[in-house]
Design a protein around this motif. Sequence first.
Motif, mmCIF file in Angstrom:
data_model
loop_
_atom_site.group_PDB
_atom_site.id
_atom_site.type_symbol
_atom_site.label_atom_id
_atom_site.label_comp_id
_atom_site.label_asym_id
_atom_site.label_seq_id
_atom_site.Cartn_x
_atom_site.Cartn_y
_atom_site.Cartn_z
ATOM 1 N N PHE A 57 0.920 -1.118 -0.033
ATOM 2 C CA PHE A 57 0.015 -0.025 -0.246
ATOM 3 C C PHE A 57 0.714 1.053 0.067
ATOM 4 C CE2 PHE A 57 -2.556 -3.178 1.946
ATOM 5 C CZ PHE A 57 -3.831 -3.294 1.146
ATOM 6 N N SER A 58 2.102 1.096 0.524
ATOM 7 C CA SER A 58 3.197 2.110 0.610
ATOM 8 C C SER A 58 3.871 2.533 -0.713
ATOM 9 C CB SER A 58 3.935 1.973 1.857
ATOM 10 O OG SER A 58 4.943 0.890 1.542
ATOM 11 N N LYS A 59 4.174 1.353 -1.542
ATOM 12 C CA LYS A 59 4.910 1.423 -2.678
ATOM 13 C C LYS A 59 4.399 0.443 -3.572
ATOM 14 C CE LYS A 59 9.389 3.288 -0.349
ATOM 15 N NZ LYS A 59 10.793 2.944 -0.332
ATOM 16 N N PRO A 60 3.259 0.632 -4.176
ATOM 17 C CA PRO A 60 2.714 -0.361 -5.142
ATOM 18 C C PRO A 60 3.469 -0.283 -6.179
ATOM 19 C CG PRO A 60 1.509 1.689 -5.115
ATOM 20 C CD PRO A 60 2.420 1.706 -3.915
ATOM 21 N N SER A 61 3.661 -1.516 -6.908
ATOM 22 C CA SER A 61 4.486 -1.786 -8.263
ATOM 23 C C SER A 61 3.779 -1.179 -9.241
ATOM 24 C CB SER A 61 4.975 -3.039 -8.191
ATOM 25 O OG SER A 61 3.851 -3.846 -8.647
ATOM 26 N N GLY A 62 4.258 -1.059 -10.478
ATOM 27 C CA GLY A 62 3.415 -0.745 -11.739
ATOM 28 C C GLY A 62 2.371 -1.452 -12.065
ATOM 29 N N ILE A 63 2.670 -3.005 -11.898
ATOM 30 C CA ILE A 63 1.749 -3.844 -12.390
ATOM 31 C C ILE A 63 0.280 -4.091 -11.430
ATOM 32 C CG2 ILE A 63 2.876 -5.981 -11.145
ATOM 33 C CD1 ILE A 63 1.025 -6.035 -14.424
ATOM 34 N N GLN A 64 0.565 -3.552 -10.201
ATOM 35 C CA GLN A 64 -0.203 -3.477 -9.194
ATOM 36 C C GLN A 64 -1.104 -2.422 -9.420
ATOM 37 O OE1 GLN A 64 0.957 -3.549 -4.981
ATOM 38 N NE2 GLN A 64 -0.647 -2.416 -4.362
ATOM 39 N N ASN A 65 -0.579 -1.346 -9.804
ATOM 40 C CA ASN A 65 -1.396 -0.063 -10.104
ATOM 41 C C ASN A 65 -2.322 -0.420 -11.234
ATOM 42 O OD1 ASN A 65 -0.373 1.616 -8.285
ATOM 43 N ND2 ASN A 65 1.232 2.200 -9.372
#
Length: 265
Positions: A57-65
Motif C-alpha cells: 500500500f505504501s509502494k505499489p508496483s506498476g503492475i499492481q497499479n
Amino acid sequence: MSTENNSGAYISHHLVNFQVGQCDGFWCFKLDTIFISLFLAGLLIYAGYRIGKTLSFSKPSGIQNVLEMVVEFVDQQVKDIFPGKNRLIGPLALTIFIWVFLMNAMDLFPVDLFPKLFSFIGIHNLRIVPTAEIDTTFALALTVFALTIFYNIKIKGPIGYIKQFLFHPFGKYLIPINVIMTAIEEIAKPVSLGLRLFGNMFAGELIFLLMALLSLAGFGAAWLPQVILDTLWAIFHILIITIQAFIFMLLTIVYLGMAHTKEEH
C-alpha cells in the motif's frame, strides 16, 4: 503456381489448426486453441497470485497499479449494472474481461512468427488466437448462458422461470407466441455473444494475413514491411480487442443481472 493460388494457399494454411481426432466430424480437438487458452488462463492465475503475495500500500508496483485500475473499473461496471449482491459476479466479470483480452491480444503477434517457430518441431499448422475460433467464443457464451439459467431458476424458482416463457411479452392470451418469442430471445443471447466476439477477431486475423501477403510479395523475406504494416494495424487493433473484451464482460453482467430480478423484461 499463380499469385492467386499462392495467396489462397497462404491464407488457408494460416487458418488450419493444429488438431487431432476425427476432424471431418464432431470429435476434433484443436490443440493450439486448447493449450493457448489454458496457458493464458494459467498466466492470469499466476500473475494474480504473485501480485497478491507482493501487495504494497505504501509502494505499489506498476503492475499492481494497473491491476487496481482494472479491478476498480470492473467493480464500477458491476455496481452500475448488477442489481443486488452476488459474490460471484465481480470475480467472474474481472476474469472474463482479462482472459478474453489476453486471448484477443494474441492477434498482435506477427502472423508468421509462431507458425515459423513451431515448424522447427514438426508443427506446421498453428492458430494462436483462441477467440478467432468459434469453438472458444461459443464455449464462453454457453457458460454464461448456463449461469443465467441457473440463477433464473434459483432466484425466480422453477415456476417463476416457466411463467417467464408463458406470459412474456404478450400476456396470458398469447401463450404459444410468448413461448416462441421468449425462447428465441433466450437463444439469441449466447448466439449473439459468441458470434460478435468471433466475427471481430476472425476479421482482424484475416486483415493481418492480407497485410502479410502484401508485404511478403509472394512468400519473400521482406519481414520489415510486414512488421511496419502489422504495427500500424495493431495500434488500431488494440482498441478493438479491448472493446470486444469489454462488451463480452458487460453483456455477461447484464444477462446475469436480468436473471437476478423478478421483474419481467
